[in-house]
Design an enzyme around this catalytic site. Structure first.
Site, PDB file in Angstrom:
ATOM      1  N   SER A 195       0.820  -1.213   0.000  1.00  0.00           N
ATOM      2  CA  SER A 195       0.000   0.000   0.000  1.00  0.00           C
ATOM      3  C   SER A 195       0.854   1.264   0.000  1.00  0.00           C
ATOM      4  O   SER A 195       2.009   1.262   0.422  1.00  0.00           O
ATOM      5  CB  SER A 195      -0.913   0.023   1.232  1.00  0.00           C
ATOM      6  OG  SER A 195      -1.659  -1.160   1.326  1.00  0.00           O
TER       7      SER A 195
HETATM    8  N1  SAH Z   1      -0.909  -5.100   3.985  1.00  0.00           N
HETATM    9  C1  SAH Z   1      -0.188  -5.309   2.757  1.00  0.00           C
HETATM   10  C2  SAH Z   1      -1.010  -4.907   1.554  1.00  0.00           C
HETATM   11  C3  SAH Z   1      -1.138  -6.061   0.652  1.00  0.00           C
HETATM   12  S1  SAH Z   1      -2.334  -5.951  -0.639  1.00  0.00           S
HETATM   13  C4  SAH Z   1       1.160  -4.631   2.778  1.00  0.00           C
HETATM   14  O1  SAH Z   1       1.452  -3.879   3.728  1.00  0.00           O
HETATM   15  O2  SAH Z   1       1.977  -4.890   1.903  1.00  0.00           O
HETATM   16  C5  SAH Z   1      -3.581  -7.052  -0.032  1.00  0.00           C
HETATM   17  C6  SAH Z   1      -3.193  -8.476   0.216  1.00  0.00           C
HETATM   18  O3  SAH Z   1      -4.380  -9.174   0.627  1.00  0.00           O
HETATM   19  C7  SAH Z   1      -2.660  -9.245  -0.986  1.00  0.00           C
HETATM   20  O4  SAH Z   1      -1.402  -9.762  -0.701  1.00  0.00           O
HETATM   21  C8  SAH Z   1      -3.692 -10.352  -1.197  1.00  0.00           C
HETATM   22  O5  SAH Z   1      -3.125 -11.557  -1.673  1.00  0.00           O
HETATM   23  C9  SAH Z   1      -4.273 -10.507   0.191  1.00  0.00           C
HETATM   24  N2  SAH Z   1      -5.604 -11.135   0.279  1.00  0.00           N
HETATM   25  C10 SAH Z   1      -6.634 -11.015  -0.573  1.00  0.00           C
HETATM   26  N3  SAH Z   1      -7.699 -11.711  -0.134  1.00  0.00           N
HETATM   27  C11 SAH Z   1      -7.341 -12.298   1.042  1.00  0.00           C
HETATM   28  C12 SAH Z   1      -8.004 -13.158   1.978  1.00  0.00           C
HETATM   29  N4  SAH Z   1      -9.278 -13.566   1.799  1.00  0.00           N
HETATM   30  N5  SAH Z   1      -7.318 -13.554   3.082  1.00  0.00           N
HETATM   31  C13 SAH Z   1      -6.027 -13.153   3.284  1.00  0.00           C
HETATM   32  N6  SAH Z   1      -5.358 -12.355   2.420  1.00  0.00           N
HETATM   33  C14 SAH Z   1      -5.993 -11.922   1.316  1.00  0.00           C
END
Ligand code: SAH
Length: 202
Positions: free
Chosen positions: A52
């Site tokens: 993000s």
């Molecule tokens: N918090 C992260 C942002 C990652 S983007 C950071 O600081 O880098 C969102 C993430 O959510 C992705 O890696 C995606 O694979 C994950 N995601 C999507 N659906 C999900 C679910 N149902 N359970 C766990 N993770 C999920």
């Protein structure tokens, strides 16, 4: 980054600013894009996912009111950056990631950087992580058209849940839920754009 992108845009919580200064964002990104680590936007981390925008990480952190003694659940570990920022402030961060490779990479990173207070696992975060509930803070970093009921159930009394809600393919709003005396207060904050919350088996 913290001065021009975060403090200048109104983030004032001292613990949040301190954590944002401390966590090395470039170590949460693939080497090829690490030179963009302190620029003002999301960056690709592989598997179609992103780390993000720094301001959004700071904003979600501040809104969650982190403090020593609290525990958090994060859905969407991704790079692990948001979890690390929280872990600088609170006692324990539980985090779940649905892409197995990203889950594995993040776990390695937490170990390498010495984040012994982050507990990470692979799985579908829709159902939360009931074994460690209730949580003072729940942060969901992927978007859906509703807030999963299991996450509301796993929020502690006085707890705060932050999640992007809306059309996962377009713009969403960051929603803040506060559980008070068994009831739920809901506030709509700012427009955001996150990757979609996936479901295992879908
Ligand atoms: N918090 C992260 C942002 C990652 S983007 C950071 O600081 O880098 C969102 C993430 O959510 C992705 O890696 C995606 O694979 C994950 N995601 C999507 N659906 C999900 C679910 N149902 N359970 C766990 N993770 C999920």
């Amino acid at each position: 980054m913290v001065e021009t992108q975060i403090a200048a845009r109104g983030i004032t919580d001292a613990a949040t600013l301190r954590a944002m200064r401390k966590v090395p964002r470039h170590l949460f990104m693939p080497a090829a894009s690490a030179r963009n680590a302190y620029s003002d936007g999301p960056e690709p981390i592989g598997y179609g996912q992103t780390i993000s925008q720094p301001f959004i990480v700071a904003y979600m952190t501040e809104v969650a009111k982190p403090a020593r003694g609290k525990t958090a659940l994060e859905i969407g570990t991704g790079s692990g950056y948001q979890a690390a920022v929280l872990a600088e402030i609170i006692d324990t961060v539980y985090t779940i990631e649905i892409v197995p490779e990203l889950a594995r990479e993040a776990s390695t990173r937490f170990k390498m950087l010495g984040y012994g207070n982050i507990v990470a696992r692979y799985g579908d975060g829709y159902k939360g992580w009931p074994e460690h509930a209730p949580y003072d803070i729940i942060i969901v970093t992927a978007a859906a058209d509703h807030i999963p009921q299991p996450l509301k159930d796993q929020l502690a009394e006085g707890g705060r849940l932050v999640m992007p809600v809306g059309n996962p393919a377009a713009v969403q709003h960051l929603i803040l839920l506060i559980k008070k005396k068994g009831g739920i207060i809901e506030k709509s904050l700012v427009p955001v754009r996150f990757v979609p919350l996936k479901r295992l088996g879908n």
